[in-house]
Design a protein around this motif. Structure first.
Motif, PDB file in Angstrom:
ATOM      1  N   GLN A 164       5.977  11.928 -24.518  1.00 25.13           N
ATOM      2  CA  GLN A 164       5.644  10.480 -24.815  1.00 25.13           C
ATOM      3  C   GLN A 164       4.530  10.293 -26.086  1.00 25.13           C
ATOM      4  O   GLN A 164       4.979   9.270 -26.914  1.00 25.13           O
ATOM      5  N   LEU A 165       3.700  11.055 -26.364  1.00 30.20           N
ATOM      6  CA  LEU A 165       2.843  11.331 -27.651  1.00 30.20           C
ATOM      7  C   LEU A 165       3.785  11.337 -28.833  1.00 30.20           C
ATOM      8  O   LEU A 165       3.828  10.795 -29.972  1.00 30.20           O
ATOM      9  N   GLU A 166       4.926  12.213 -28.896  1.00 25.61           N
ATOM     10  CA  GLU A 166       5.775  12.266 -29.914  1.00 25.61           C
ATOM     11  C   GLU A 166       6.622  11.026 -30.142  1.00 25.61           C
ATOM     12  O   GLU A 166       6.895  10.802 -31.244  1.00 25.61           O
ATOM     13  N   GLU A 167       6.897  10.402 -28.903  1.00 23.99           N
ATOM     14  CA  GLU A 167       7.582   9.291 -29.278  1.00 23.99           C
ATOM     15  C   GLU A 167       6.842   7.902 -29.862  1.00 23.99           C
ATOM     16  O   GLU A 167       7.160   7.355 -30.802  1.00 23.99           O
ATOM     17  N   GLU A 168       5.586   8.219 -29.463  1.00 19.09           N
ATOM     18  CA  GLU A 168       4.660   7.137 -30.265  1.00 19.09           C
ATOM     19  C   GLU A 168       4.500   7.614 -31.640  1.00 19.09           C
ATOM     20  O   GLU A 168       4.401   6.519 -32.297  1.00 19.09           O
ATOM     21  N   GLN A 169       4.253   8.937 -31.947  1.00 20.94           N
ATOM     22  CA  GLN A 169       4.023   9.206 -33.317  1.00 20.94           C
ATOM     23  C   GLN A 169       5.244   8.809 -34.252  1.00 20.94           C
ATOM     24  O   GLN A 169       5.113   8.192 -35.110  1.00 20.94           O
ATOM     25  N   THR A 170       6.322   8.897 -33.671  1.00 21.62           N
ATOM     26  CA  THR A 170       7.736   8.409 -34.262  1.00 21.62           C
ATOM     27  C   THR A 170       7.828   6.867 -34.607  1.00 21.62           C
ATOM     28  O   THR A 170       8.090   6.395 -35.446  1.00 21.62           O
ATOM     29  N   ARG A 171       7.415   6.188 -33.420  1.00 12.90           N
ATOM     30  CA  ARG A 171       7.216   4.817 -33.492  1.00 12.90           C
ATOM     31  C   ARG A 171       6.387   4.218 -34.570  1.00 12.90           C
ATOM     32  O   ARG A 171       6.668   3.435 -35.397  1.00 12.90           O
ATOM     33  N   LEU A 172       5.029   4.964 -34.924  1.00 14.63           N
ATOM     34  CA  LEU A 172       4.269   4.599 -35.868  1.00 14.63           C
ATOM     35  C   LEU A 172       4.847   4.875 -37.219  1.00 14.63           C
ATOM     36  O   LEU A 172       4.599   4.196 -37.939  1.00 14.63           O
TER      37      LEU A 172
END
Length: 278
Positions: free
Chosen positions: A108-116
């Motif tokens: 989930q953290l990696e997905e959030e970083q990718t989104r940013l």
């Protein structure tokens, strides 16, 4: 000697408990200092230390009246501390509620970083193609609160649409820098310190000088989109990487923002056209 004799009489379990107790106290102090870093609370904390030192000095020199006054200040200061440090206390409780038991998974953290990263890439690409000037600073370890206070606070989620809209010419917030703190757009139209480096290329404008100026006094990452040429630049650690392609910008931003520490990311591995400090 009596102190050491008492210490040696303690059971091993008691010694272990005391060591853990001391370590926990130091950890709490460290977290408190980390929490207030970059805020006005640091100056208030210095004032508290001054009052405590003054209290000790009045006792040592026998200044009874001043000692009594400072004693009253310290005794009733607990309530004042709660009022003064209310934002920091609230933030600490929020972080406690978001502890390890409540943290998101690694995916989930990696997905959030990718989104940013994608939001930043999309907005920078849009502005570079249309030569819309932009200045975006991302806070890392050094607090940027003093610069946030110079702008208009927003406390909004990072989206490409919002970033693009902020920098559209002739809008109220387009003139100045956007500051990102804790993965939020905390403020827009902020003033950044200009670099005083005499060796900066004269072709660089105010945005680039402001980006370099902030990178010289903090560890922030600052993104610049030139209004004249549409070129993309990134300033960090006193260096300015200029004329980046979109892919180079994305890779560098990912490394600087979510990768290893900024000082570990050296510009020697890159091959784009651009020079340090201008």
């Amino acid at each position: 000697m009596q102190f050491f004799e008492q210490f040696t009489d303690l059971a091993p379990l008691s010694i272990l408990v005391n060591i853990i107790d001391i370590m926990l106290v130091w950890y709490v102090i460290y977290k408190v200092l980390t929490l207030i870093q970059g805020t006005k609370a640091v100056q208030l904390l210095k004032g508290i230390f001054v009052i405590i030192l003054a209290r000790i000095g009045t006792w040592f020199f026998g200044l009874e009246t001043l000692e009594w006054m400072l004693k009253q200040v310290i005794e009733f200061g607990f309530l004042a501390i709660i009022i003064i440090f209310q934002p920091e206390i609230r933030r600490a409780l929020e972080q406690l509620g978001r502890g390890r038991l409540f943290q998101r998974s690694t995916s989930q953290l990696e997905e959030e970083q990718t989104r940013l990263i994608e939001a930043m890439k999309k907005s920078v690409s849009y502005m570079a193609k249309r030569r819309i000037g932009a200045l975006i600073s991302i806070e890392k370890d050094t607090g940027l609160n003093e610069y946030i206070e110079t702008g208009i606070q927003t406390d909004a989620d990072i989206t490409s649409e919002l970033l693009i809209n902020i920098f559209i010419p002739n809008t109220p917030l387009h003139d100045g820098a956007v500051i990102i703190q804790r993965q939020k757009i905390m403020a827009a139209a902020c003033y950044l310190p200009l670099s005083e480096n005499p060796f900066i290329s004269k072709e660089l404008g105010t945005r680039h000088r402001a980006a370099l100026g902030l990178s010289e006094v903090t560890d922030a990452i600052t993104i610049v989109v030139s209004e004249e040429t549409g070129s993309i630049s990134v300033a960090s650690n006193g260096n300015l990487n200029r004329d980046l392609s979109l892919d180079q910008f994305t890779e560098l931003l990912r490394l600087q923002w979510f990768g290893p520490k900024a000082e570990e990311v050296t510009t020697s591995k890159w091959t784009w056209r651009g020079k340090k400090n201008g």
